[in-house]
Design a protein around this motif. Structure first.
Motif, short mmCIF file in Angstrom:
data_model
loop_
_atom_site.label_atom_id
_atom_site.label_comp_id
_atom_site.label_asym_id
_atom_site.label_seq_id
_atom_site.Cartn_x
_atom_site.Cartn_y
_atom_site.Cartn_z
N ALA A 334 0.96 -1.17 -0.04
CA ALA A 334 0.12 0.07 -0.14
C ALA A 334 0.73 1.25 -0.23
O ALA A 334 0.66 2.29 -0.67
CB ALA A 334 -0.90 -0.19 1.19
N LEU A 335 1.93 1.14 0.84
CA LEU A 335 2.88 2.40 0.82
C LEU A 335 3.68 2.51 -0.55
O LEU A 335 4.04 3.55 -1.01
CB LEU A 335 3.71 2.32 2.13
CG LEU A 335 2.98 2.55 3.46
CD1 LEU A 335 4.13 1.89 4.52
CD2 LEU A 335 2.50 3.61 3.77
N PHE A 336 3.78 1.48 -0.96
CA PHE A 336 4.79 1.55 -2.30
C PHE A 336 3.80 1.94 -3.40
O PHE A 336 4.23 2.95 -4.06
CB PHE A 336 5.00 0.00 -2.46
CG PHE A 336 5.85 -0.25 -3.92
CD1 PHE A 336 6.74 0.78 -4.21
CD2 PHE A 336 5.71 -1.59 -4.52
CE1 PHE A 336 7.53 0.52 -5.48
CE2 PHE A 336 6.47 -1.54 -5.87
CZ PHE A 336 7.31 -0.65 -6.22
N ALA A 366 0.28 -2.88 -13.01
CA ALA A 366 0.55 -4.33 -12.42
C ALA A 366 0.38 -4.53 -11.05
O ALA A 366 -0.38 -5.70 -10.67
CB ALA A 366 1.97 -4.79 -12.92
N LEU A 367 0.94 -3.47 -10.11
CA LEU A 367 0.56 -3.76 -8.83
C LEU A 367 -0.85 -3.54 -8.40
O LEU A 367 -1.44 -4.58 -7.55
CB LEU A 367 1.53 -2.67 -7.85
CG LEU A 367 1.47 -2.63 -6.45
CD1 LEU A 367 1.94 -3.91 -5.90
CD2 LEU A 367 2.12 -1.63 -6.13
N SER A 368 -1.58 -2.73 -8.89
CA SER A 368 -3.03 -2.49 -8.79
C SER A 368 -3.79 -3.61 -8.92
O SER A 368 -4.52 -4.20 -8.39
CB SER A 368 -3.64 -1.34 -9.30
OG SER A 368 -3.61 -1.12 -10.64
N PHE A 369 -3.39 -4.17 -10.07
CA PHE A 369 -4.25 -5.58 -10.54
C PHE A 369 -3.87 -6.66 -9.55
O PHE A 369 -4.85 -7.43 -9.27
CB PHE A 369 -3.61 -5.81 -12.06
CG PHE A 369 -4.40 -7.06 -12.69
CD1 PHE A 369 -5.71 -7.11 -12.81
CD2 PHE A 369 -3.61 -8.43 -12.36
CE1 PHE A 369 -6.01 -8.56 -13.39
CE2 PHE A 369 -4.18 -9.55 -12.95
CZ PHE A 369 -5.43 -9.50 -13.47
N HIS A 370 -2.66 -6.95 -9.22
CA HIS A 370 -2.30 -8.04 -8.30
C HIS A 370 -2.92 -7.78 -6.97
O HIS A 370 -3.76 -8.74 -6.57
CB HIS A 370 -0.77 -8.08 -8.18
CG HIS A 370 -0.19 -9.07 -7.55
ND1 HIS A 370 0.04 -10.33 -8.30
CD2 HIS A 370 -0.05 -9.29 -6.27
CE1 HIS A 370 0.59 -10.91 -7.43
NE2 HIS A 370 0.61 -10.65 -6.21
N ILE A 371 -2.99 -6.64 -6.42
CA ILE A 371 -3.45 -6.63 -5.13
C ILE A 371 -5.06 -6.71 -5.13
O ILE A 371 -5.66 -7.54 -4.39
CB ILE A 371 -3.27 -5.19 -4.61
CG1 ILE A 371 -1.55 -5.21 -4.37
CG2 ILE A 371 -3.95 -5.12 -3.26
CD1 ILE A 371 -1.07 -6.03 -3.41
N ASN A 441 -4.78 -1.91 4.86
CA ASN A 441 -5.93 -1.91 4.50
C ASN A 441 -6.71 -0.27 4.25
O ASN A 441 -7.14 0.29 3.40
CB ASN A 441 -7.28 -2.58 5.33
CG ASN A 441 -7.36 -4.02 4.88
OD1 ASN A 441 -8.16 -4.31 4.08
ND2 ASN A 441 -6.48 -4.90 5.59
N LEU A 442 -6.30 0.35 5.24
CA LEU A 442 -6.64 1.82 5.65
C LEU A 442 -5.86 2.56 4.57
O LEU A 442 -6.60 3.56 3.67
CB LEU A 442 -6.37 2.46 6.91
CG LEU A 442 -7.21 1.86 8.00
CD1 LEU A 442 -6.84 2.47 9.26
CD2 LEU A 442 -8.71 2.14 7.89
N SER A 448 -6.16 4.77 -3.18
CA SER A 448 -6.97 4.20 -4.34
C SER A 448 -6.27 2.98 -4.79
O SER A 448 -6.53 2.54 -5.97
CB SER A 448 -7.17 5.15 -5.28
OG SER A 448 -7.80 6.31 -4.84
N LEU A 449 -5.46 2.23 -4.05
CA LEU A 449 -4.97 1.06 -4.29
C LEU A 449 -6.37 0.05 -4.19
O LEU A 449 -6.28 -0.75 -5.54
CB LEU A 449 -3.82 0.33 -3.41
CG LEU A 449 -3.33 -1.15 -3.78
CD1 LEU A 449 -2.88 -1.24 -5.07
CD2 LEU A 449 -2.58 -1.35 -2.59
#
Length: 622
Positions: A334-336, A366-371, A441-442, A448-449
């Motif tokens: 999330a921080l990344f 890619a990161l947003s899709f993965h999470i 989570n927060l 907006s992840l």
């Protein structure tokens, strides 16, 4: 030198340049002498001296100076003061720390106007807070200002805790990057910008610039976990001292873990500073732009991992002890993601940045899709996992990570509400960490992840499980706690992380501010209001503890520090944002249309892709 003469040596200069010493003779023409600051790899140094020579015979005979930074040396009264701000050289020593007898009226007048900051003991204006009944918010502001740390006379951060009754300091007297974030945001919301600017620029100078070959040295671009202002004797002259910023990159930390989150939080705070103040000159500086690129290069470096998530060791974030979060913990992801979004806003367009920005955009998609696809958990997803087939060798496998249905813990089946869901704590081959981690989570909501629907579902989950996640004091750092054999194996029988304590299911008041930002962003501030109201019943009476223990957070943590700065700052940020919800906009990020379109394409694309030779990537130019 005549008995009536006083020597005042005060450093001059700006934050972005070297500090200098100026010498003054009272009742004579001022003469200037300059001495540059020395800087080495282990820290920043600022020579600072305030020397008083035989002010008068009556002063030497009958008066004493009560200050933790002063003392007599022979016939000279020596103590360390350093003032490296954009002020004129007429800044003088504050009269309350000097005896008034034996001084001329002109000198007294000058001394009255100068505040003398003392690290972790006085408020930012140099005055001890006045006695009398105060509101919880007023008390919190007094405590926060008492925790301010000064370097060369300038506010540079806040210490982790300021517990006067603690007999073991450890590293709680240091300025931690992650701990200062709520303090910095509180000061920004209050309109006190200097301390945040100083923090950003000085911590940047502590960033390890050298490319190292030694495994004991920090990697290029790594930001320190913390730093401390130390006053040390100046080589060759015991009557002079210098202030040194001494960073810790993890080499002195418990467990010797490098802080992965420090650089990510630094980028997030840098963007918040620019959006709140409107001053973009800081982020546009060449050294700041270089610092951003170095952090990104470190995070985006190619490795062996097949996932777009950031691979880290255990204890590399807020949960800084062994808690089984090694791999791809949600908090780091999330921080990344948030740091990538913030960096993309701040990077200045230039030829050398094109490849870096391209890599950044690709990683965001890619990161947003993965999470969103693989970390999301609700009742429907649990049922899907429950029916998983295993050992699938295929490009279009449903169970891509070979998760065994028997991994679903018994507590989860009854714990998951019909409405709501959350992002799991970790995902690796054949392993899902089903624990709920609050910060991850927060901040997924804030950055907006998580999608809009997922963000609302997370808050639905918080409301449905209020008794477990909040209970008597917000907010559980994770749920549930590890107990029994699981606790012994995963934590190594850590006596600090016993069940429902510290990182193992303890309640941390500092998480109030992240809850507040997330609630306001989703248009549901009543969730944060309820949590703040609950915290106000006890937190001041309990002396602002670091964390609370037991399932319902009824006890002050057994090893919790009192007057914990980020507990104080977290409460203040929550109060300020609830009073002015629009201010939360400088902390949040909205998903832009390009990312949304790219994500939709990935969802609709065939999971089987044609394999071929990968085009070599151009190196990033920093």
């Amino acid at each position: 030198m005549a008995a009536s003469e006083t020597v005042l040596r005060v450093p001059l200069g700006t934050l972005s340049t070297s500090c200098y010493l100026a010498s003054f003779l009272v009742n004579s023409t001022p003469s200037l002498s300059f001495k540059p600051v020395s800087r080495n790899r282990t820290g920043l140094r600022c020579t600072n001296l305030h020397e008083i020579s035989r002010v008068s015979k009556s002063l030497a005979r009958g008066n004493s100076l009560h200050s933790p930074n002063c003392g007599f040396k022979g016939k000279k009264l020596v103590f360390t003061i350093c003032k490296c701000q954009k002020h004129d050289v007429e800044e003088n020593i504050r009269s309350t720390l000097l005896p008034s007898e034996g001084l001329s009226n002109e000198l007294k007048s000058d001394l009255d106007e100068m505040p003398l900051p003392v690290n972790g003991s006085l408020s930012s204006n140099g005055n001890v807070p006045s006695a009398g009944p105060k509101s919880i918010e007023d008390e919190a502001w007094d405590l926060l200002r008492q925790s301010i740390v000064y370097y060369c006379g300038s506010p540079i951060g806040t210490i982790a805790a300021n517990d006067p009754n603690s007999t073991s300091v450890l590293n709680y007297d240091q300025v931690f990057i992650r701990d200062f974030i709520p303090s910095g945001i509180a000061f920004l919301l209050k309109g006190e910008y200097d301390i945040v600017r100083n923090f950003i620029l000085y911590t940047l100078q502590l960033q390890s610039w050298e490319k190292t070959m030694d495994c004991h040295s920090p990697g290029q671009g790594l930001m320190p976990a913390s730093f401390k202002v130390k006053t040390v004797p100046l080589d060759g002259d015991d009557s002079m001292t210098e202030e040194v910023l001494d960073p810790d990159f993890g080499e002195a930390a418990i467990g010797r873990v490098a802080p992965v989150d420090s650089g990510l939080w630094w980028i997030i705070l840098l963007r918040a500073y620019g959006k709140c103040t409107g001053d973009l000159s800081v982020q546009e500086r060449v050294d700041v732009q270089t610092g951003i690129k170095m952090i990104l290069k470190l995070c985006l470096a190619d490795g062996f991992d097949m996932f777009p998530t950031l691979l880290v060791t255990d204890g590399s974030c807020m949960i800084d002890r062994r808690m089984g979060i090694h791999g791809h913990p949600l908090e780091i992801q999330a921080l990344f993601y948030s740091a990538l979004v913030c960096a993309r806003e701040m990077l200045t367009p230039e030829d050398g940045s094109a490849d870096l920005i391209r890599a950044l955009n690709n990683r965001l998609v890619a990161l947003s899709f993965h999470i969103r696809e693989y970390y999301w958990l609700d009742l429907k997803k649990i049922n899907e996992i429950y029916r998983y087939q295993t050992e699938e060798y295929s490009y279009d496998a449903v169970n891509k990570f070979n998760i065994y249905p028997d991994q679903i813990p018994s507590w989860l089946v009854d714990f998951m509400p019909n409405r709501g869901g959350y992002l799991i704590g970790n995902l690796q081959p054949a392993h899902m960490d089903f624990r709920f981690f609050s910060l991850g989570n927060l901040w997924s909501i804030v950055s907006s992840l998580a999608t809009n629907d997922q963000s609302h579902a997370i808050l639905d989950f918080v409301e449905a499980k209020w008794a477990e996640l909040v209970a008597d004091m917000p907010f559980k750092i994770c749920y549930p706690a590890m107990e029994g054999e699981e606790w012994r194996i995963i934590t190594g029988s850590d006596p600090k992380n016993t069940p429902w304590s510290y990182h193992n299911g303890g309640a941390w008041p500092t998480l109030l501010w992240q809850l507040t930002v997330a609630s306001i962003k989703m248009g549901r501030p009543e969730i944060a209001e309820k949590a703040v109201e609950l915290a106000e019943r006890r937190i001041s009476i309990d002396k602002w503890p670091e964390y609370y223990d037991t399932k319902r957070a009824r006890f002050i943590g057994k090893q919790a520090r009192l007057y914990q700065t980020w507990s104080i700052a977290g409460y203040l940020v929550a109060k300020l944002l609830l009073a002015n919800p629009s201010a939360a906009n400088f902390l949040t990020s909205e998903e832009d249309s390009d990312l949304r379109n790219a994500f939709s394409c990935m969802i609709s694309a065939n999971p089987r892709r044609t394999r071929g030779r990968k085009k070599a990537q151009q190196p990033f130019i920093v």
